[in-house]
Motif scaffolding. Structure first.
Motif, PDB file in Angstrom:
ATOM      1  N   ALA A 105      28.595  49.998  43.213  1.00 50.71           N
ATOM      2  CA  ALA A 105      29.195  49.321  44.368  1.00 50.71           C
ATOM      3  C   ALA A 105      28.902  47.829  44.331  1.00 50.71           C
ATOM      4  CB  ALA A 105      28.683  49.929  45.670  1.00 50.71           C
ATOM      5  N   ARG A 106      27.651  47.486  44.056  1.00 51.75           N
ATOM      6  CA  ARG A 106      27.269  46.071  43.964  1.00 51.75           C
ATOM      7  C   ARG A 106      28.000  45.393  42.808  1.00 51.75           C
ATOM      8  NH1 ARG A 106      21.842  46.905  44.135  1.00 51.75           N
ATOM      9  NH2 ARG A 106      21.652  46.652  41.886  1.00 51.75           N
ATOM     10  N   TYR A 107      28.150  46.112  41.696  1.00 47.93           N
ATOM     11  CA  TYR A 107      28.868  45.575  40.542  1.00 47.93           C
ATOM     12  C   TYR A 107      30.329  45.314  40.896  1.00 47.93           C
ATOM     13  CZ  TYR A 107      31.205  45.382  36.023  1.00 47.93           C
ATOM     14  OH  TYR A 107      31.987  45.000  34.954  1.00 47.93           O
ATOM     15  N   ALA A 108      30.974  46.286  41.539  1.00 48.75           N
ATOM     16  CA  ALA A 108      32.388  46.139  41.903  1.00 48.75           C
ATOM     17  C   ALA A 108      32.586  44.964  42.856  1.00 48.75           C
ATOM     18  CB  ALA A 108      32.912  47.427  42.523  1.00 48.75           C
ATOM     19  N   ILE A 113      42.495  42.528  38.735  1.00 53.90           N
ATOM     20  CA  ILE A 113      41.104  42.893  38.989  1.00 53.90           C
ATOM     21  C   ILE A 113      40.964  44.411  39.057  1.00 53.90           C
ATOM     22  CG2 ILE A 113      39.229  42.773  40.669  1.00 53.90           C
ATOM     23  CD1 ILE A 113      40.226  39.906  41.327  1.00 53.90           C
ATOM     24  N   LYS A 114      41.913  45.063  39.711  1.00 61.44           N
ATOM     25  CA  LYS A 114      41.878  46.532  39.795  1.00 61.44           C
ATOM     26  C   LYS A 114      41.933  47.146  38.400  1.00 61.44           C
ATOM     27  CE  LYS A 114      44.297  50.511  41.657  1.00 61.44           C
ATOM     28  NZ  LYS A 114      45.433  51.002  42.431  1.00 61.44           N
ATOM     29  N   LEU A 115      42.818  46.661  37.564  1.00 60.32           N
ATOM     30  CA  LEU A 115      42.954  47.165  36.200  1.00 60.32           C
ATOM     31  C   LEU A 115      41.669  46.941  35.401  1.00 60.32           C
ATOM     32  CD1 LEU A 115      44.795  48.370  33.993  1.00 60.32           C
ATOM     33  CD2 LEU A 115      45.452  46.029  33.444  1.00 60.32           C
ATOM     34  N   GLU A 116      41.086  45.770  35.526  1.00 61.16           N
ATOM     35  CA  GLU A 116      39.857  45.467  34.795  1.00 61.16           C
ATOM     36  C   GLU A 116      38.707  46.369  35.242  1.00 61.16           C
ATOM     37  OE1 GLU A 116      39.356  41.267  35.465  1.00 61.16           O
ATOM     38  OE2 GLU A 116      40.809  40.736  33.915  1.00 61.16           O
ATOM     39  N   LEU A 117      38.623  46.645  36.530  1.00 52.45           N
ATOM     40  CA  LEU A 117      37.570  47.533  37.021  1.00 52.45           C
ATOM     41  C   LEU A 117      37.782  48.958  36.515  1.00 52.45           C
ATOM     42  CD1 LEU A 117      37.070  46.255  40.678  1.00 52.45           C
ATOM     43  CD2 LEU A 117      35.407  46.163  38.816  1.00 52.45           C
ATOM     44  N   GLN A 118      39.038  49.392  36.475  1.00 53.94           N
ATOM     45  CA  GLN A 118      39.331  50.724  35.933  1.00 53.94           C
ATOM     46  C   GLN A 118      38.914  50.811  34.472  1.00 53.94           C
ATOM     47  OE1 GLN A 118      43.522  50.946  36.807  1.00 53.94           O
ATOM     48  NE2 GLN A 118      43.189  52.114  38.698  1.00 53.94           N
ATOM     49  N   GLU A 119      39.195  49.762  33.705  1.00 48.27           N
ATOM     50  CA  GLU A 119      38.813  49.730  32.295  1.00 48.27           C
ATOM     51  C   GLU A 119      37.301  49.768  32.118  1.00 48.27           C
ATOM     52  OE1 GLU A 119      40.664  46.144  30.928  1.00 48.27           O
ATOM     53  OE2 GLU A 119      42.604  47.128  30.600  1.00 48.27           O
ATOM     54  N   ARG A 120      36.564  49.282  33.112  1.00 48.73           N
ATOM     55  CA  ARG A 120      35.108  49.257  33.037  1.00 48.73           C
ATOM     56  C   ARG A 120      34.475  50.517  33.625  1.00 48.73           C
ATOM     57  NH1 ARG A 120      36.995  44.502  32.366  1.00 48.73           N
ATOM     58  NH2 ARG A 120      35.834  42.813  31.424  1.00 48.73           N
ATOM     59  N   GLY A 121      35.295  51.486  34.010  1.00 52.59           N
ATOM     60  CA  GLY A 121      34.789  52.778  34.467  1.00 52.59           C
ATOM     61  C   GLY A 121      34.353  52.845  35.911  1.00 52.59           C
ATOM     62  N   VAL A 122      34.769  51.906  36.722  1.00 52.83           N
ATOM     63  CA  VAL A 122      34.436  51.929  38.146  1.00 52.83           C
ATOM     64  C   VAL A 122      35.343  52.951  38.825  1.00 52.83           C
ATOM     65  CG1 VAL A 122      34.352  50.553  40.264  1.00 52.83           C
ATOM     66  CG2 VAL A 122      33.687  49.530  38.092  1.00 52.83           C
ATOM     67  N   SER A 123      34.781  53.719  39.742  1.00 54.73           N
ATOM     68  CA  SER A 123      35.538  54.786  40.397  1.00 54.73           C
ATOM     69  C   SER A 123      36.659  54.213  41.270  1.00 54.73           C
ATOM     70  CB  SER A 123      34.615  55.646  41.256  1.00 54.73           C
ATOM     71  OG  SER A 123      34.216  54.942  42.414  1.00 54.73           O
ATOM     72  N   LEU A 135      35.576  53.161  44.805  1.00 50.34           N
ATOM     73  CA  LEU A 135      34.960  51.828  44.914  1.00 50.34           C
ATOM     74  C   LEU A 135      35.991  50.723  44.747  1.00 50.34           C
ATOM     75  CD1 LEU A 135      31.590  52.249  42.993  1.00 50.34           C
ATOM     76  CD2 LEU A 135      31.921  51.872  45.427  1.00 50.34           C
ATOM     77  N   ILE A 136      36.914  50.917  43.835  1.00 50.12           N
ATOM     78  CA  ILE A 136      37.960  49.910  43.633  1.00 50.12           C
ATOM     79  C   ILE A 136      38.758  49.729  44.908  1.00 50.12           C
ATOM     80  CG2 ILE A 136      40.099  49.390  42.399  1.00 50.12           C
ATOM     81  CD1 ILE A 136      38.849  50.772  39.942  1.00 50.12           C
ATOM     82  N   ASN A 137      39.147  50.830  45.531  1.00 50.20           N
ATOM     83  CA  ASN A 137      39.929  50.746  46.774  1.00 50.20           C
ATOM     84  C   ASN A 137      39.121  50.136  47.911  1.00 50.20           C
ATOM     85  OD1 ASN A 137      42.181  51.848  45.531  1.00 50.20           O
ATOM     86  ND2 ASN A 137      41.605  53.936  46.070  1.00 50.20           N
ATOM     87  N   THR A 138      37.818  50.295  47.869  1.00 49.64           N
ATOM     88  CA  THR A 138      36.955  49.700  48.893  1.00 49.64           C
ATOM     89  C   THR A 138      36.908  48.178  48.773  1.00 49.64           C
ATOM     90  OG1 THR A 138      35.564  51.670  48.967  1.00 49.64           O
ATOM     91  CG2 THR A 138      34.608  49.626  49.813  1.00 49.64           C
TER      92      THR A 138
END
Length: 135
Positions: free
Chosen positions: A33-36, A53-63, A66-69
């Motif tokens: 969460a802190r990372y996202a 940013i959403k795409l990059e977070l998905q590529e980094r394995g963030v749920s 958390l992305i939607n948050t």
């Protein structure tokens, strides 16, 4: 995911990696969460939009949760981010932008990860000299 990859590259076993990551999370030293949250702030300050940013977070394995948050597409801050990126890249005082130049500017904002609505509002604001984009 990134820590897991790095540990795996250094020869740690999957069992050890899971143990290490669980330990770090329990101690509060690692938080997705802190990372996202930090990643969204950092990339938005660099002029990138919510789609990228959403795409990059998905590529980094963030749920996705958390992305939607942390990436709210309806947040008005994205218009300000787009305006700053636009103003930094293009001459905003230029009178009479050609269709070709307008397409170039649209592609630039699209590549930075802004939604079509934000792009339209940004271009309209600069062409009409609205105060929506005062940065």
């Amino acid at each position: 995911m990134e820590l897991s990859k790095k540990l795996k590259a250094r020869g740690f076993s999957l069992a050890d990696i899971d143990t290490i990551l669980d330990s770090l999370e329990n101690e509060g030293l690692q938080s997705d969460a802190r990372y996202a949250q930090s990643y969204v702030y950092f990339r938005s300050q660099r002029g990138f939009g919510p789609l990228r940013i959403k795409l990059e977070l998905q590529e980094r394995g963030v749920s996705s949760r958390l992305i939607n948050t942390y990436v709210d597409f309806n947040d008005q801050v994205w218009l300000q981010v787009a305006c700053r990126a636009y103003k930094k890249k293009f001459d905003t005082q230029a009178a009479g932008v050609t269709v070709k130049e307008q397409a170039k500017r649209t592609r630039y904002l699209h590549a930075r990860g802004f939604t079509s609505d934000i792009i339209k509002r940004t271009l309209t604001a600069f062409s009409a000299a609205e105060t929506v984009c005062e940065v």
